[in-house]
Design an enzyme around this catalytic site. Sequence first.
Site, PDB file in Angstrom:
ATOM      1  N   GLN A   1       1.028  -1.054  -0.030  1.00 18.18           N
ATOM      2  CA  GLN A   1      -0.043  -0.069   0.055  1.00 18.18           C
ATOM      3  C   GLN A   1       0.975   1.160  -0.077  1.00 18.18           C
ATOM      4  O   GLN A   1       0.984   1.939   1.004  1.00 18.18           O
ATOM      5  CB  GLN A   1      -0.863  -0.017   1.272  1.00 18.18           C
ATOM      6  CG  GLN A   1      -1.975   0.950   1.297  1.00 18.18           C
ATOM      7  CD  GLN A   1      -3.056   0.836   0.430  1.00 18.18           C
ATOM      8  OE1 GLN A   1      -3.410  -0.343   0.269  1.00 18.18           O
ATOM      9  NE2 GLN A   1      -3.692   1.691   0.004  1.00 18.18           N
ATOM     10  N   PHE A   2       1.531   1.629  -1.135  1.00 24.03           N
ATOM     11  CA  PHE A   2       2.342   2.830  -1.284  1.00 24.03           C
ATOM     12  C   PHE A   2       1.666   4.056  -0.760  1.00 24.03           C
ATOM     13  O   PHE A   2       2.301   5.015  -0.585  1.00 24.03           O
ATOM     14  CB  PHE A   2       2.987   2.895  -2.691  1.00 24.03           C
ATOM     15  CG  PHE A   2       2.204   3.342  -3.772  1.00 24.03           C
ATOM     16  CD1 PHE A   2       1.830   4.683  -3.944  1.00 24.03           C
ATOM     17  CD2 PHE A   2       1.373   2.408  -4.529  1.00 24.03           C
ATOM     18  CE1 PHE A   2       1.009   5.100  -4.913  1.00 24.03           C
ATOM     19  CE2 PHE A   2       0.493   3.021  -5.601  1.00 24.03           C
ATOM     20  CZ  PHE A   2       0.356   4.213  -5.801  1.00 24.03           C
ATOM     21  N   THR A   3       0.387   4.100  -0.873  1.00 24.84           N
ATOM     22  CA  THR A   3      -0.715   5.234  -0.731  1.00 24.84           C
ATOM     23  C   THR A   3      -0.469   5.749   0.711  1.00 24.84           C
ATOM     24  O   THR A   3      -0.968   6.998   0.932  1.00 24.84           O
ATOM     25  CB  THR A   3      -1.984   5.110  -1.358  1.00 24.84           C
ATOM     26  OG1 THR A   3      -2.572   4.137  -0.620  1.00 24.84           O
ATOM     27  CG2 THR A   3      -1.923   4.813  -2.768  1.00 24.84           C
TER      28      THR A   3
END
Length: 147
Positions: free
Chosen positions: A78-80
Amino acid sequence: MKIVIQRVKEASVSIDGKIAGAIDQGLLLLVGIGPDDQAEDIDYAVRKISHMRIFSDSEGKMNRSIQDIEGSVLSISQFTLYADTKKGNRPAFTGAAKPDKASQLYNSFNDHLEELVPVKRGVFGADMQVSLINDGPVTIILDTKNR
């Protein structure tokens, strides 16, 4: 590393309409990797997550770990979680690690965690649909830089 930890009754991840991973009682982890993360962040996160007492005991108190209940983990990259929302209305994701490094550390994190509990994974970089039944709800944010 920034990790959103959700206690779940069940969770699954689908890619292109096909289930890629599913668990019953356990933890759904949304895992973000930062540019300064390294092996010690993985060790810290694995230790905290595997021993965190967020499951109810017979008296209804959060006193049991994922290992105690013999639960499973569903881990989703989950890079966000590294979104920068300071300027404008469109988030910037420059605070996340580059994909090559992030993929390596994400896989290493899951491999280490899997030594202690069963781990199902999403596919790094894929467009995923995540379903869950949150239990509690119990949702905790772990940031390995805030120790």
